[in-house]
Design a protein around this motif. Structure first.
Motif, PDB file in Angstrom:
ATOM      1  N   LEU A 196       0.787  -1.053  -0.218  1.00  0.00           N
ATOM      2  CA  LEU A 196      -0.100  -0.081   0.077  1.00  0.00           C
ATOM      3  C   LEU A 196       0.793   1.418   0.074  1.00  0.00           C
ATOM      4  CD1 LEU A 196      -2.617  -1.200   2.494  1.00  0.00           C
ATOM      5  CD2 LEU A 196      -2.862  -1.098   0.022  1.00  0.00           C
ATOM      6  N   THR A 197       1.979   1.188   0.176  1.00  0.00           N
ATOM      7  CA  THR A 197       3.143   2.218  -0.249  1.00  0.00           C
ATOM      8  C   THR A 197       4.044   1.800  -1.119  1.00  0.00           C
ATOM      9  OG1 THR A 197       4.514   1.362   1.690  1.00  0.00           O
ATOM     10  CG2 THR A 197       3.088   3.054   2.477  1.00  0.00           C
ATOM     11  N   TYR A 198       4.463   2.790  -1.830  1.00  0.00           N
ATOM     12  CA  TYR A 198       5.510   2.947  -3.009  1.00  0.00           C
ATOM     13  C   TYR A 198       6.517   3.609  -2.946  1.00  0.00           C
ATOM     14  CZ  TYR A 198       1.478  -0.095  -4.703  1.00  0.00           C
ATOM     15  OH  TYR A 198       0.540  -0.855  -4.885  1.00  0.00           O
ATOM     16  N   THR A 199       7.580   3.226  -3.573  1.00  0.00           N
ATOM     17  CA  THR A 199       8.870   3.987  -3.577  1.00  0.00           C
ATOM     18  C   THR A 199       9.048   4.837  -4.963  1.00  0.00           C
ATOM     19  OG1 THR A 199       9.947   2.214  -2.072  1.00  0.00           O
ATOM     20  CG2 THR A 199      11.358   3.824  -3.466  1.00  0.00           C
ATOM     21  N   ALA A 234      -0.439  15.931   0.626  1.00  0.00           N
ATOM     22  CA  ALA A 234       0.674  16.405   1.712  1.00  0.00           C
ATOM     23  C   ALA A 234       2.050  16.410   0.768  1.00  0.00           C
ATOM     24  CB  ALA A 234       0.389  15.555   2.720  1.00  0.00           C
ATOM     25  N   THR A 235       2.897  17.240   1.662  1.00  0.00           N
ATOM     26  CA  THR A 235       4.194  17.278   1.195  1.00  0.00           C
ATOM     27  C   THR A 235       5.158  16.613   2.136  1.00  0.00           C
ATOM     28  OG1 THR A 235       3.969  19.581   0.584  1.00  0.00           O
ATOM     29  CG2 THR A 235       6.297  19.001   0.966  1.00  0.00           C
ATOM     30  N   VAL A 236       5.618  15.248   1.356  1.00  0.00           N
ATOM     31  CA  VAL A 236       6.464  14.264   2.077  1.00  0.00           C
ATOM     32  C   VAL A 236       7.836  14.909   2.153  1.00  0.00           C
ATOM     33  CG1 VAL A 236       7.331  12.075   1.982  1.00  0.00           C
ATOM     34  CG2 VAL A 236       4.816  12.756   1.004  1.00  0.00           C
ATOM     35  N   LEU A 237       8.569  14.764   3.415  1.00  0.00           N
ATOM     36  CA  LEU A 237       9.887  15.162   3.587  1.00  0.00           C
ATOM     37  C   LEU A 237      10.732  14.018   3.680  1.00  0.00           C
ATOM     38  CD1 LEU A 237       9.336  17.992   6.383  1.00  0.00           C
ATOM     39  CD2 LEU A 237       8.936  18.218   4.078  1.00  0.00           C
ATOM     40  N   PHE A 238      12.035  14.153   3.389  1.00  0.00           N
ATOM     41  CA  PHE A 238      12.807  13.106   3.205  1.00  0.00           C
ATOM     42  C   PHE A 238      14.382  13.889   3.460  1.00  0.00           C
ATOM     43  CE2 PHE A 238      11.287  13.978  -0.974  1.00  0.00           C
ATOM     44  CZ  PHE A 238      12.683  14.391  -1.808  1.00  0.00           C
ATOM     45  N   ASP A 239      15.298  12.794   3.851  1.00  0.00           N
ATOM     46  CA  ASP A 239      16.707  13.029   3.663  1.00  0.00           C
ATOM     47  C   ASP A 239      17.396  12.626   2.402  1.00  0.00           C
ATOM     48  OD1 ASP A 239      16.902  14.519   6.078  1.00  0.00           O
ATOM     49  OD2 ASP A 239      16.998  12.726   7.180  1.00  0.00           O
ATOM     50  N   CYS A 240      18.498  12.952   1.968  1.00  0.00           N
ATOM     51  CA  CYS A 240      19.138  12.613   0.704  1.00  0.00           C
ATOM     52  C   CYS A 240      20.622  12.084   0.989  1.00  0.00           C
ATOM     53  CB  CYS A 240      19.227  13.665  -0.202  1.00  0.00           C
ATOM     54  SG  CYS A 240      17.611  14.253  -0.825  1.00  0.00           S
ATOM     55  N   VAL A 241      21.122  11.453  -0.050  1.00  0.00           N
ATOM     56  CA  VAL A 241      22.485  11.005   0.028  1.00  0.00           C
ATOM     57  C   VAL A 241      23.303  11.433  -0.917  1.00  0.00           C
ATOM     58  CG1 VAL A 241      24.012   9.014  -0.062  1.00  0.00           C
ATOM     59  CG2 VAL A 241      21.731   8.724   1.170  1.00  0.00           C
ATOM     60  N   THR A 277      17.700   9.747  -3.261  1.00  0.00           N
ATOM     61  CA  THR A 277      16.995   9.362  -2.293  1.00  0.00           C
ATOM     62  C   THR A 277      16.081   8.289  -2.711  1.00  0.00           C
ATOM     63  OG1 THR A 277      15.865   9.961  -0.208  1.00  0.00           O
ATOM     64  CG2 THR A 277      15.032  11.110  -2.136  1.00  0.00           C
ATOM     65  N   GLN A 278      15.575   7.257  -1.782  1.00  0.00           N
ATOM     66  CA  GLN A 278      14.325   6.447  -2.118  1.00  0.00           C
ATOM     67  C   GLN A 278      13.166   6.943  -0.979  1.00  0.00           C
ATOM     68  OE1 GLN A 278      15.722   2.379  -2.024  1.00  0.00           O
ATOM     69  NE2 GLN A 278      17.762   2.697  -3.148  1.00  0.00           N
ATOM     70  N   MET A 279      12.347   7.281  -1.621  1.00  0.00           N
ATOM     71  CA  MET A 279      11.177   8.043  -0.848  1.00  0.00           C
ATOM     72  C   MET A 279       9.996   7.202  -0.933  1.00  0.00           C
ATOM     73  SD  MET A 279       9.087  11.394  -1.458  1.00  0.00           S
ATOM     74  CE  MET A 279       7.750  10.519  -2.362  1.00  0.00           C
ATOM     75  N   GLN A 280       9.535   6.881   0.388  1.00  0.00           N
ATOM     76  CA  GLN A 280       8.033   6.237   0.246  1.00  0.00           C
ATOM     77  C   GLN A 280       7.086   6.820   0.269  1.00  0.00           C
ATOM     78  OE1 GLN A 280       9.747   2.890   3.093  1.00  0.00           O
ATOM     79  NE2 GLN A 280       8.139   2.044   1.948  1.00  0.00           N
ATOM     80  N   SER A 281       5.875   6.550  -0.249  1.00  0.00           N
ATOM     81  CA  SER A 281       4.713   7.280  -0.283  1.00  0.00           C
ATOM     82  C   SER A 281       3.388   6.353  -0.501  1.00  0.00           C
ATOM     83  CB  SER A 281       4.790   8.620  -1.153  1.00  0.00           C
ATOM     84  OG  SER A 281       4.377   8.078  -2.367  1.00  0.00           O
ATOM     85  N   PHE A 282       2.197   6.938  -0.194  1.00  0.00           N
ATOM     86  CA  PHE A 282       1.092   6.153  -0.487  1.00  0.00           C
ATOM     87  C   PHE A 282       0.799   6.356  -2.270  1.00  0.00           C
ATOM     88  CE2 PHE A 282      -0.068   7.611   3.983  1.00  0.00           C
ATOM     89  CZ  PHE A 282       0.244   6.327   4.386  1.00  0.00           C
ATOM     90  N   GLY A 283       1.444   7.324  -2.851  1.00  0.00           N
ATOM     91  CA  GLY A 283       1.377   7.283  -4.183  1.00  0.00           C
ATOM     92  C   GLY A 283       0.638   8.885  -4.256  1.00  0.00           C
ATOM     93  N   VAL A 284       0.029   9.011  -5.418  1.00  0.00           N
ATOM     94  CA  VAL A 284      -0.854  10.303  -5.848  1.00  0.00           C
ATOM     95  C   VAL A 284      -2.277  10.439  -5.173  1.00  0.00           C
ATOM     96  CG1 VAL A 284       0.529  10.563  -7.717  1.00  0.00           C
ATOM     97  CG2 VAL A 284      -1.713   9.530  -7.823  1.00  0.00           C
ATOM     98  N   PRO A 285      -2.642  11.347  -4.811  1.00  0.00           N
ATOM     99  CA  PRO A 285      -4.139  11.474  -4.294  1.00  0.00           C
ATOM    100  C   PRO A 285      -5.222  10.830  -5.102  1.00  0.00           C
ATOM    101  CG  PRO A 285      -2.908  13.548  -3.948  1.00  0.00           C
ATOM    102  CD  PRO A 285      -2.212  12.860  -4.869  1.00  0.00           C
ATOM    103  N   GLY A 288       4.771   5.031  -7.484  1.00  0.00           N
ATOM    104  CA  GLY A 288       6.168   4.504  -7.515  1.00  0.00           C
ATOM    105  C   GLY A 288       6.888   4.640  -8.764  1.00  0.00           C
ATOM    106  N   GLY A 289       8.088   4.852  -8.881  1.00  0.00           N
ATOM    107  CA  GLY A 289       8.837   5.050 -10.008  1.00  0.00           C
ATOM    108  C   GLY A 289      10.116   5.937  -9.791  1.00  0.00           C
ATOM    109  N   VAL A 290      10.800   6.347 -11.085  1.00  0.00           N
ATOM    110  CA  VAL A 290      11.756   7.168 -10.925  1.00  0.00           C
ATOM    111  C   VAL A 290      11.512   8.512 -11.366  1.00  0.00           C
ATOM    112  CG1 VAL A 290      14.346   7.065 -11.797  1.00  0.00           C
ATOM    113  CG2 VAL A 290      13.212   4.910 -11.635  1.00  0.00           C
TER     114      VAL A 290
END
Length: 339
Positions: free
Chosen positions: A186-189, A229-236, A244-252, A299-301
């Motif tokens: 139910l979450t994607y990257t 919502a705006t998803v916050l994340f750290d990067c490498v 980064t590889q950010m997880q989310s529920f996808g689009v609304p 999810g995707g690139v």
């Protein structure tokens, strides 16, 4: 008289023996009698993205430094089972990763399963399967301005799986009934790449945000709510830029008209990158990635390029700073009200 005594002794031994057998059987009464015996066998679908406009398994570039399969999630550590009864009540139980005996009364029930090992996800409205949702905790970042006016800024959700079975009928049986289930993600990257043209050597730390993503997901079928919502994340840091590889529920509003926001306007997605230079200066960049996200709603690139840190910005000031300095990377959890 002697024979009578022998008969009485033999009868007592037989009765004692039979009583002992019955007593032993009582310890496993459910196993040896008609009762509800449902054995869940869980399979985990380990997908990190779904193919829409882009087939990333075919388009994957090995020079990115990751294999496509490296992004696949692991199976969860355990399962929460919610049984919804015909009288409107519900009961909960926990199972190990592979499944196990599922407590359930006789009759027809709705069965909702999801993993019970999440940390940042908040579950809400679990009283019915139709309303059960998951969202994630709010965080703040003092240096980040609003990418989308009025949107909450939130943490990335943990890996979430779910499975829903409507109107499952449990019957009393002598033998256990196998109950195979598939736990779907139910979450994607989103694998996000920020490519620098110049000045990467000045960068000490990096983090980002993606605005316009789904704030919640429904556990029963994986469709997302219409609030963004705006998803916050750290990067490498890498030798070519930042990732980064950010997880989310996808689009609304997926799979409905996810090209439209809750207020009726066209959906758009803004990607932010914030870097802290070796001299302590903070620079911020924004990119419109609407076309990319619309083409990969789960999810995707996402890739942006042309980022430049000027020599003037990179050499300004009097030297470096402590990369562990306070005020960078700290996020404040804001618990969501449950109602």
């Amino acid at each position: 008289m002697k024979n009578l005594f022998c008969h009485l002794l033999l009868s007592a031994l037989v009765v004692s023996s039979l009583s002992g057998c019955r007593k032993d059987l009582c310890f496993n009464h459910d196993e040896h009698s008609l009762s509800v015996k449902i054995d869940v066998a869980a399979d985990w679908e380990l997908e990190w993205e779904r193919t829409y406009d882009f087939d990333w398994q075919e388009l994957w570039d090995e020079e990115w430094g990751h294999a496509y399969d490296d992004l696949r999630p692991e199976a969860a550590k355990g399962i929460r089972a919610v049984i919804y009864h015909a009288n409107g009540s519900f009961s909960e139980s926990n199972l190990p990763q592979a499944g196990g005996r599922l407590p359930m009364p006789e009759g027809t029930h709705d069965v909702l399963l999801y993993n019970n090992d999440t940390e940042y996800i908040v579950f809400d409205r679990l009283s019915t399967a139709a309303t059960a949702t998951a969202t994630t905790r709010g965080v703040t970042r003092s240096s980040l301005g609003e990418l989308h006016a009025g949107e909450r800024t939130v943490n990335q959700p943990d890996q979430l799986y779910g499975c829903y079975d409507e109107e499952y009928t449990a019957q009393r049986t002598l033998q256990p009934v196998p109950y195979p289930v598939v736990m779907h993600p139910l979450t994607y990257t989103y694998y996000i790449r920020y490519k620098f043209d110049k000045g990467l050597q000045y960068v000490a730390l990096a983090r980002g945000a993606l605005a316009g993503m789904a704030e919640s997901v429904y556990l029963s079928d994986g469709h997302t709510g219409d609030q963004a919502a705006t998803v916050l994340f750290d990067c490498v840091l890498t030798d070519w830029g930042v990732e980064t590889q950010m997880q989310s529920f996808g689009v609304p509003n997926y799979p409905g008209d996810h090209y439209t926001r809750a207020d009726g306007s066209s959906a758009h997605y803004l990607l932010n990158l914030e870097v802290r230079l070796q001299n302590g200066k903070i620079l911020s960049y924004e990119f419109d990635v609407t076309d990319q996200v619309n083409g990969q709603p789960r999810g995707g690139v996402i890739s942006v390029d042309g980022i430049v840190v000027s020599d003037e910005d990179g050499t300004e000031g009097s030297g470096g700073f402590d990369v562990d300095v306070d005020g960078w990377g700290d996020q404040i959890d804001i618990p969501l009200p449950i109602g």
